[in-house]
Scaffold this active site. Structure first.
Site, mmCIF file in Angstrom:
data_model
loop_
_atom_site.group_PDB
_atom_site.id
_atom_site.type_symbol
_atom_site.label_atom_id
_atom_site.label_comp_id
_atom_site.label_asym_id
_atom_site.label_seq_id
_atom_site.Cartn_x
_atom_site.Cartn_y
_atom_site.Cartn_z
ATOM 1 N N TYR A 120 0.849 -1.193 0.000
ATOM 2 C CA TYR A 120 0.000 0.000 0.000
ATOM 3 C C TYR A 120 0.890 1.249 0.000
ATOM 4 C CZ TYR A 120 -3.779 -3.131 1.618
ATOM 5 O OH TYR A 120 -4.699 -4.138 1.754
ATOM 6 N N SER A 124 -13.368 -4.747 2.419
ATOM 7 C CA SER A 124 -14.403 -4.144 1.559
ATOM 8 C C SER A 124 -15.803 -4.426 2.100
ATOM 9 C CB SER A 124 -14.286 -4.644 0.114
ATOM 10 O OG SER A 124 -13.117 -4.167 -0.488
#
Length: 310
Positions: A47, A193
């Site tokens: 990330y 998510s």
């Protein structure tokens, strides 16, 4: 390993959801999250933004609370454009672990995930490296992201798995089939998510534009113009449930996950303080099993669009 009912998914601070946050703002957000009850923070070595590294930001932000938080990070993939390249060779894992320890500024990683299954490396080989890292004191627990039953069983037999991190939301329920396996093996489920990349917040509509090339939502199927029409009945349902509970749609989506099983922890992400607080407050909403079953029944028969990752 006990964590807050809602965890904090840190990816969006620096990757995939638009321009990376300024470091000082990101650190303040994460520290505010801790003050609002979050004790579980999720990052990964891949990330990264142009000038930001998620692990470094997370490590610096949470250093003052090191003994009161659990940090999860991941190894095994790198980004090439929008593609993921898997690499879980033992030498890569060890190099990744050392890098994550250094960037996080910790002596031991609380939860270390294989970010994606590498078809070139057997589960048993990956699990063997995890066992060694645990014995060496470099990681406390390990897990697998986007795991399936076969891989779980093979890996768990070599080195017990603490948790999986799989995609799971009202719009993507494929991994509910793993519940019996997780219960048999005593493995937790970290749901990433959980708001379908933010769609379940119902803050977006057919006119929403994701301008920057760094915001992946512009290419996700649930955010396409025709998808809003397909999802209209579903959104009405979600809003009606939220209105009954005097809550937001995002809170209902998270409360539904929390109530499904005692070992499920959703990890929504945000760059906004008000959303962080809103997500944390979802843990205060208790849906009964009858309510959850009723919602499941409606989800089973209502029209929905495709969703990213599904």
């Amino acid at each position: 390993m006990l964590v807050s009912a809602v965890g904090f998914g840190c990816m969006g601070i620096s990757h995939a959801y638009g321009e990376p946050m300024e470091k000082e703002d990101a650190i303040k957000l994460l520290r505010d999250a801790f003050e609002n009850g979050y004790t579980f923070f999720d990052t990964a070595e891949c990330y990264v933004g142009d000038d930001s590294n998620n692990e470094q930001i997370v490590g610096e932000a949470l250093a003052p609370f090191e003994n009161n938080v659990q940090i999860a990070t991941k190894f095994g993939i790198k980004h090439e454009g929008r593609s993921l390249i898997c690499d879980s060779r033992p030498e890569t894992i060890r190099k990744s672990a050392e890098g994550s320890l250094r960037r996080l500024g910790v002596e031991r990683i609380d939860l270390y995930y294989q970010h994606r299954i590498d078809p070139k490396v057997p589960a048993e080989e990956v699990a063997g490296v995890m066992s060694e890292l645990i014995k060496e004191g470099k990681i406390a627990h390990w897990g697998v992201s986007e795991a399936d039953e076969e891989y779980l069983r093979k890996a768990h037999a070599v080195c017990p798995i603490m948790a999986i991190q799989n995609r799971y939301s009202m719009m993507f329920r494929e991994y509910e089939k793993l519940f019996p396996v997780l219960e048999e093996l005593n493995i937790g489920f970290v749901a990433f998510s959980p708001l379908a990349n933010g769609f379940l917040s119902t803050q977006y509509n057919a006119e929403t534009k994701f301008e920057t090339s760094k915001d992946y939502r512009g290419e996700m199927p649930q955010f396409q113009k025709e998808a809003y029409e397909q999802n209209a009945a579903f959104v009405r349902l979600l809003k009606s449930i939220a209105a009954e509970r005097n809550s937001t749609t995002a809170q209902i989506a998270l409360a539904w996950l929390i109530g499904k099983k005692p070992y499920i922890v959703p990890i929504p992400g945000t760059t906004k303080t008000e959303r962080m607080k809103e997500n944390a407050d979802a843990a205060k909403i208790e849906l009964s099993q009858n309510e959850i079953e009723k919602i499941d029944g409606m989800l089973n028969c209502i029209e929905m669009s495709a969703v990213f990752g599904g």
